[in-house]
Motif scaffolding. Structure first.
Motif, PDB file in Angstrom:
ATOM      1  N   ASP A 106       1.015  -0.968  -0.028  1.00 31.37           N
ATOM      2  CA  ASP A 106       0.117   0.150  -0.075  1.00 31.37           C
ATOM      3  C   ASP A 106       0.795   1.254   0.004  1.00 31.37           C
ATOM      4  O   ASP A 106       2.061   1.392   0.799  1.00 31.37           O
ATOM      5  CB  ASP A 106      -0.973   0.028   1.270  1.00 31.37           C
ATOM      6  N   PRO A 107       0.517   2.334  -0.606  1.00 33.35           N
ATOM      7  CA  PRO A 107       1.402   3.501  -0.877  1.00 33.35           C
ATOM      8  C   PRO A 107       1.620   4.141   0.657  1.00 33.35           C
ATOM      9  O   PRO A 107       2.693   4.609   0.796  1.00 33.35           O
ATOM     10  CB  PRO A 107       0.616   4.423  -1.598  1.00 33.35           C
ATOM     11  N   SER A 108       0.857   3.631   1.448  1.00 33.54           N
ATOM     12  CA  SER A 108       1.004   4.222   3.059  1.00 33.54           C
ATOM     13  C   SER A 108       2.156   3.543   3.520  1.00 33.54           C
ATOM     14  O   SER A 108       2.640   4.040   4.500  1.00 33.54           O
ATOM     15  CB  SER A 108      -0.325   4.098   4.039  1.00 33.54           C
ATOM     16  N   GLU A 109       2.443   2.310   3.118  1.00 34.79           N
ATOM     17  CA  GLU A 109       3.489   1.511   3.476  1.00 34.79           C
ATOM     18  C   GLU A 109       5.135   2.186   3.421  1.00 34.79           C
ATOM     19  O   GLU A 109       6.106   1.727   4.057  1.00 34.79           O
ATOM     20  CB  GLU A 109       3.580  -0.143   3.133  1.00 34.79           C
TER      21      GLU A 109
ATOM     22  N   GLY B 288       8.590   7.243   2.235  1.00 35.48           N
ATOM     23  CA  GLY B 288       9.054   8.440   1.288  1.00 35.48           C
ATOM     24  C   GLY B 288      10.255   9.168   1.760  1.00 35.48           C
ATOM     25  O   GLY B 288      10.606  10.105   1.021  1.00 35.48           O
ATOM     26  N   SER B 289      11.148   8.528   2.604  1.00 35.14           N
ATOM     27  CA  SER B 289      12.406   9.047   2.749  1.00 35.14           C
ATOM     28  C   SER B 289      13.520   8.760   1.861  1.00 35.14           C
ATOM     29  O   SER B 289      14.786   8.869   2.064  1.00 35.14           O
ATOM     30  CB  SER B 289      12.798   8.945   4.318  1.00 35.14           C
TER      31      SER B 289
ATOM     32  N   PHE C 216       8.604  -0.897  -2.113  1.00 34.67           N
ATOM     33  CA  PHE C 216       8.701  -0.956  -3.314  1.00 34.67           C
ATOM     34  C   PHE C 216       9.724  -1.575  -4.058  1.00 34.67           C
ATOM     35  O   PHE C 216       9.426  -2.198  -4.950  1.00 34.67           O
ATOM     36  CB  PHE C 216       8.130   0.344  -3.985  1.00 34.67           C
ATOM     37  N   ASP C 217      10.875  -1.286  -3.594  1.00 34.47           N
ATOM     38  CA  ASP C 217      12.029  -2.310  -4.100  1.00 34.47           C
ATOM     39  C   ASP C 217      12.022  -3.664  -3.654  1.00 34.47           C
ATOM     40  O   ASP C 217      12.259  -4.438  -4.686  1.00 34.47           O
ATOM     41  CB  ASP C 217      13.303  -1.432  -3.582  1.00 34.47           C
TER      42      ASP C 217
END
Length: 61
Positions: free
Chosen positions: A16-19, A22-23, A30-31
């Protein structure tokens, strides 16, 4: 046409994008997912070939 001895590989769930924090983590979720997806694709292609071989073998019998 699978059986219990050779189950079809399961595609990994996309995070999920919330996981993602963003740092720019070295090991971003995602990797990790992309690496898992690559392993899944390889395993699934091999599984499909085995299934195709079983189908051919059963037709020859």
């Amino acid at each position: 046409m699978s059986d219990a001895a050779d189950p079809e590989p399961v595609k990994p769930l996309e995070p999920d994008p919330s996981e993602c924090c963003g740092s720019g983590c070295v090991c971003c979720v995602f990797d990790v997912h992309e690496e898992s997806l690559a392993r899944y694709r390889t395993a699934h292609a091999a599984w499909q070939q085995r299934q195709a071989g079983r189908t051919s073998a059963s037709k020859d019998a």
